[in-house]
Design a protein around this motif. Sequence first.
Motif, PDB file in Angstrom:
ATOM      1  N   UNK A  96      42.440  47.121  37.488  1.00  0.00           N
ATOM      2  CA  UNK A  96      43.329  47.845  36.580  1.00  0.00           C
ATOM      3  C   UNK A  96      44.252  48.808  37.325  1.00  0.00           C
ATOM      4  N   UNK A  97      43.788  49.316  38.457  1.00  0.00           N
ATOM      5  CA  UNK A  97      44.614  50.208  39.269  1.00  0.00           C
ATOM      6  C   UNK A  97      44.603  49.723  40.710  1.00  0.00           C
ATOM      7  N   UNK A  98      45.772  49.709  41.323  1.00  0.00           N
ATOM      8  CA  UNK A  98      45.872  49.235  42.708  1.00  0.00           C
ATOM      9  C   UNK A  98      45.148  50.189  43.653  1.00  0.00           C
ATOM     10  N   UNK A  99      44.544  49.617  44.694  1.00  0.00           N
ATOM     11  CA  UNK A  99      43.886  50.436  45.714  1.00  0.00           C
ATOM     12  C   UNK A  99      44.914  51.136  46.591  1.00  0.00           C
ATOM     13  N   UNK A 100      44.543  52.322  47.060  1.00  0.00           N
ATOM     14  CA  UNK A 100      45.367  53.044  48.032  1.00  0.00           C
ATOM     15  C   UNK A 100      44.524  53.222  49.279  1.00  0.00           C
ATOM     16  N   UNK A 120      29.430  36.903  30.444  1.00  0.00           N
ATOM     17  CA  UNK A 120      30.230  37.369  31.567  1.00  0.00           C
ATOM     18  C   UNK A 120      30.805  38.756  31.287  1.00  0.00           C
ATOM     19  N   UNK A 121      30.891  39.561  32.321  1.00  0.00           N
ATOM     20  CA  UNK A 121      31.517  40.881  32.246  1.00  0.00           C
ATOM     21  C   UNK A 121      32.413  41.074  33.465  1.00  0.00           C
ATOM     22  N   UNK A 122      33.373  41.966  33.348  1.00  0.00           N
ATOM     23  CA  UNK A 122      34.196  42.356  34.498  1.00  0.00           C
ATOM     24  C   UNK A 122      33.523  43.516  35.220  1.00  0.00           C
ATOM     25  N   UNK A 123      33.722  43.592  36.536  1.00  0.00           N
ATOM     26  CA  UNK A 123      33.284  44.772  37.278  1.00  0.00           C
ATOM     27  C   UNK A 123      33.969  46.012  36.711  1.00  0.00           C
ATOM     28  N   UNK A 124      33.300  47.176  36.826  1.00  0.00           N
ATOM     29  CA  UNK A 124      33.925  48.423  36.399  1.00  0.00           C
ATOM     30  C   UNK A 124      35.246  48.604  37.133  1.00  0.00           C
ATOM     31  N   UNK A 125      36.282  49.000  36.391  1.00  0.00           N
ATOM     32  CA  UNK A 125      37.606  49.155  36.980  1.00  0.00           C
ATOM     33  C   UNK A 125      38.432  47.891  36.933  1.00  0.00           C
TER      34      UNK A 125
END
Length: 348
Positions: free
Chosen positions: A260-264, A234-239
């Motif tokens: 890791x960073x909230x969407x704007x 298993x891997x996480x999506x980029x970001x």
Amino acid sequence: MPIADPSSATLAFTNRSNLALSDTNGQLFWTTNISAAGNSLSEATGGEATLENNGNFILWSSQGTILWQSFDYPTDTLLPGMKLRITHRTHALQRLISWRNPQDPSPGNFSYGADPDEFLQRFIWNGSTPYRRSPVWNKFVEVGQYIESIKSTIYFTLQPIDDEVYISFGLPAPSVSSLVLMKMDCSGKIKIRTWNSNMSKWTDLQSEPNQECNKFGYCGPFGYCDNTQPIVTCKCLDGFEPNNKQDWTASRFSQGCHRMEALTCGQGDGFLNMSTMKVPSQFLYVTNRSLDECIAECTSNCSCTAFTYTNMSTDAINGVETRCLLWTKDLIDMEKLVGQRGNPLYPG
């Protein structure tokens, strides 16, 4: 129920030309039940039964019409030429249902068939719980893996008949004479098997899920199973990063990943192109959109987390030439596939 003493079983015509399986005491185990299938008594009178070369067991009327055939009633096995109904207007949706165990042919826990809400994807269920999900259909014919042992490629097809859609599989006839079948096994695996005449037994060509990582939702939300690496994991999506890094390191992936960073929304966020993916489950199917319109459908909705687009103008299904799939919830049950079996996915 299984017949404990096969030598006591009798297969015979009833007075209404049904085929009936019973024991010496007259206990009925099974019948073709022609009247329930909508055939009149006059049609059923004077019938005969034949076993065709393709394995279809057919009950004919005296006028030569088919009253009943085994191919219409799949159990745990699909043979080349059989059709499994995956959408319905007037008939029930069909599934392959496993045996209870290798010695007991009564219905078991596992079944295989289309999603009852969306025919584009197929599931293996453990009871009512998803156990394995196949990639989403993107054309009429899905070319399976080339099998060296039989020197052929297996084809899976999507076939509309009247108002219903069926799936079937087979080999490119008449170039291949191998005996193959698809079986919903009592272990929870959907298997493609071939007859090994040298060993006088069936051997597995393909089996899914073939490892833990391929089971439904195994990698958790926003995680995906990478089948392209020597060690599948298993891997996480980029970001994204694991929700629980300690569990992830210990190969416990069910908690998945988080951004890791909230969407704007509307302030420059874009999409990542991930090719050859088994796209996530729980999508919204939008028809008759261009690629630009599909992108706009997602970018105009701050809840949209991903989209995929396919132009099927040469393989239109139910008259729909384009397909836009949108996701507004967590992305669950993704895989990166080998070759061209998957779709491009654009997570945002």
